[in-house]
Design an enzyme around this catalytic site. Sequence first.
Site, PDB file in Angstrom:
ATOM      1  N   PRO A   9       0.724  -1.237  -0.110  1.00 20.79           N
ATOM      2  CA  PRO A   9       0.134  -0.158   0.146  1.00 20.79           C
ATOM      3  C   PRO A   9       0.795   1.342  -0.168  1.00 20.79           C
ATOM      4  O   PRO A   9       0.359   2.250  -0.099  1.00 20.79           O
ATOM      5  CB  PRO A   9      -0.799  -0.043   1.390  1.00 20.79           C
ATOM      6  CG  PRO A   9      -0.293  -1.303   1.927  1.00 20.79           C
ATOM      7  CD  PRO A   9       0.762  -2.123   1.144  1.00 20.79           C
ATOM      8  N   GLU A  34       2.567  -7.319   8.704  1.00 23.86           N
ATOM      9  CA  GLU A  34       2.886  -6.077   8.902  1.00 23.86           C
ATOM     10  C   GLU A  34       3.599  -5.225   7.530  1.00 23.86           C
ATOM     11  O   GLU A  34       3.820  -4.264   7.463  1.00 23.86           O
ATOM     12  CB  GLU A  34       3.509  -5.697   9.962  1.00 23.86           C
ATOM     13  CG  GLU A  34       2.674  -5.864  11.237  1.00 23.86           C
ATOM     14  CD  GLU A  34       1.066  -5.350  11.140  1.00 23.86           C
ATOM     15  OE1 GLU A  34       1.205  -4.048  11.029  1.00 23.86           O
ATOM     16  OE2 GLU A  34       0.234  -6.085  11.261  1.00 23.86           O
ATOM     17  N   ASP A  67     -10.317   1.465 -24.653  1.00 26.66           N
ATOM     18  CA  ASP A  67     -10.913   1.142 -23.313  1.00 26.66           C
ATOM     19  C   ASP A  67     -10.976   2.470 -22.447  1.00 26.66           C
ATOM     20  O   ASP A  67     -10.662   3.399 -22.790  1.00 26.66           O
ATOM     21  CB  ASP A  67      -9.443   0.629 -22.262  1.00 26.66           C
ATOM     22  CG  ASP A  67      -9.190  -0.916 -22.803  1.00 26.66           C
ATOM     23  OD1 ASP A  67     -10.375  -1.508 -23.179  1.00 26.66           O
ATOM     24  OD2 ASP A  67      -8.104  -1.366 -22.479  1.00 26.66           O
ATOM     25  N   ARG A  96      -3.610  -8.281 -20.362  1.00 19.71           N
ATOM     26  CA  ARG A  96      -4.702  -8.157 -21.583  1.00 19.71           C
ATOM     27  C   ARG A  96      -4.138  -7.015 -22.503  1.00 19.71           C
ATOM     28  O   ARG A  96      -4.821  -6.774 -23.561  1.00 19.71           O
ATOM     29  CB  ARG A  96      -6.033  -7.624 -20.915  1.00 19.71           C
ATOM     30  CG  ARG A  96      -6.056  -6.456 -20.423  1.00 19.71           C
ATOM     31  CD  ARG A  96      -7.432  -6.143 -19.740  1.00 19.71           C
ATOM     32  NE  ARG A  96      -8.447  -6.027 -20.426  1.00 19.71           N
ATOM     33  CZ  ARG A  96      -8.587  -4.487 -21.281  1.00 19.71           C
ATOM     34  NH1 ARG A  96      -7.713  -3.507 -20.952  1.00 19.71           N
ATOM     35  NH2 ARG A  96      -9.453  -4.487 -22.031  1.00 19.71           N
TER      36      ARG A  96
HETATM   37  N1  ADE Z   1      -0.635  -5.365  -0.068  1.00 18.73           N
HETATM   38  C1  ADE Z   1      -1.735  -5.031   0.991  1.00 18.73           C
HETATM   39  N2  ADE Z   1      -2.375  -4.087   0.452  1.00 18.73           N
HETATM   40  C2  ADE Z   1      -2.104  -3.403  -0.734  1.00 18.73           C
HETATM   41  C3  ADE Z   1      -2.470  -2.628  -1.717  1.00 18.73           C
HETATM   42  N3  ADE Z   1      -3.536  -1.802  -1.573  1.00 18.73           N
HETATM   43  N4  ADE Z   1      -1.621  -2.730  -2.918  1.00 18.73           N
HETATM   44  C4  ADE Z   1      -0.875  -3.424  -3.092  1.00 18.73           C
HETATM   45  N5  ADE Z   1      -0.373  -4.404  -2.235  1.00 18.73           N
HETATM   46  C5  ADE Z   1      -1.016  -4.431  -1.074  1.00 18.73           C
END
Ligand code: ADE
Length: 224
Positions: free
Chosen positions: A87, A114, A167, A152
Site C-alpha cells: 500500500p 505488517e 478502453d 490483457r
Molecule cells: N498489499 C496490501 N495492501 C495492498 C495494496 N493496497 N496494494 C498493493 N499491495 C497491497
Amino acid sequence: MLAIDVITIFPGMLNGFLAESMLKRAAQKGAVAFQTVNLRDFARGVHQTTDDRPYGGGPGMVMMPEPIFEAVEKVRREESRVILMTPQGRRFDQQAAQELSLARHLVFICGHYEGVDERVREALVTDEISIGDYVLTNGVVAAAVVIDAVVRLLPGVVGGEGATSQDSFSDGLLEFPQYTRPADFRGMKVPEVLLSGNHPEIARWRREQAEKRTQERRPDLLGR
Ligand code: ADE
C-alpha cells in the site's frame, strides 16, 4: 514474450486465477509465461518460517529478508523489474499497466502481515506498486490485479487489433455506453445514431458520451 514470476507463500491463491479465462489463453498462445514461486521453499528450519517479530517491538510480524532475497536471486535476470506489492507503493493505473506491458520480465514480491524487511526495498526492489488506498491481507490479490491489467494489453491477447485502444482511461476518458441486440429491450431503446450506419456521427456521439460520463463521474481525469 513477457515472463512473470510471482513470489508468495500462497501460490495456490494465484494458480487458480492464472488457470482460467484470458490469462490461461494468453499463456497458451505464448504471449506470457507465468511461474509461481513458493517462498516457503526458500525458508529455513523445520517450521519453514518466512516471518519474525519486528525489531523495536510492536504488533504483527515482518517478512524476513533472507528467503525473499534467495527467491528473487534465483529468478532475476539483467532486465527484470522486481516489484513489491505494498500500500506504500505508487498507485497503479492504466498508464502503469501500459508501461509494464512493455517489459520482458516482471518479478512480483507479495507481502503480507505488517510488511517486509526494509532491506528488501533498499537492495532488491525496482518498483513498489499499490492498487489503491486500502490494506489487503495479502499482496497476492494485488499482484493478480496488476497481472490481469498488464496481460490483457499484450499483443494478440484481447480481441482484434486495437481492441484495448478504446478502453476506459486509454485516452484519458471513461468509456462510452455500449449496446448490443435487441435494439428494443422492454421498451428501452438503443440510441438511434448507433443504428444509423453513419460512422462519423457514431464516433462523434461516442466521444460526447465519453466526455459527459467522465465529467459526471470522474472530473479529476479531465484535468490531467
Ligand atoms: N498489499 C496490501 N495492501 C495492498 C495494496 N493496497 N496494494 C498493493 N499491495 C497491497
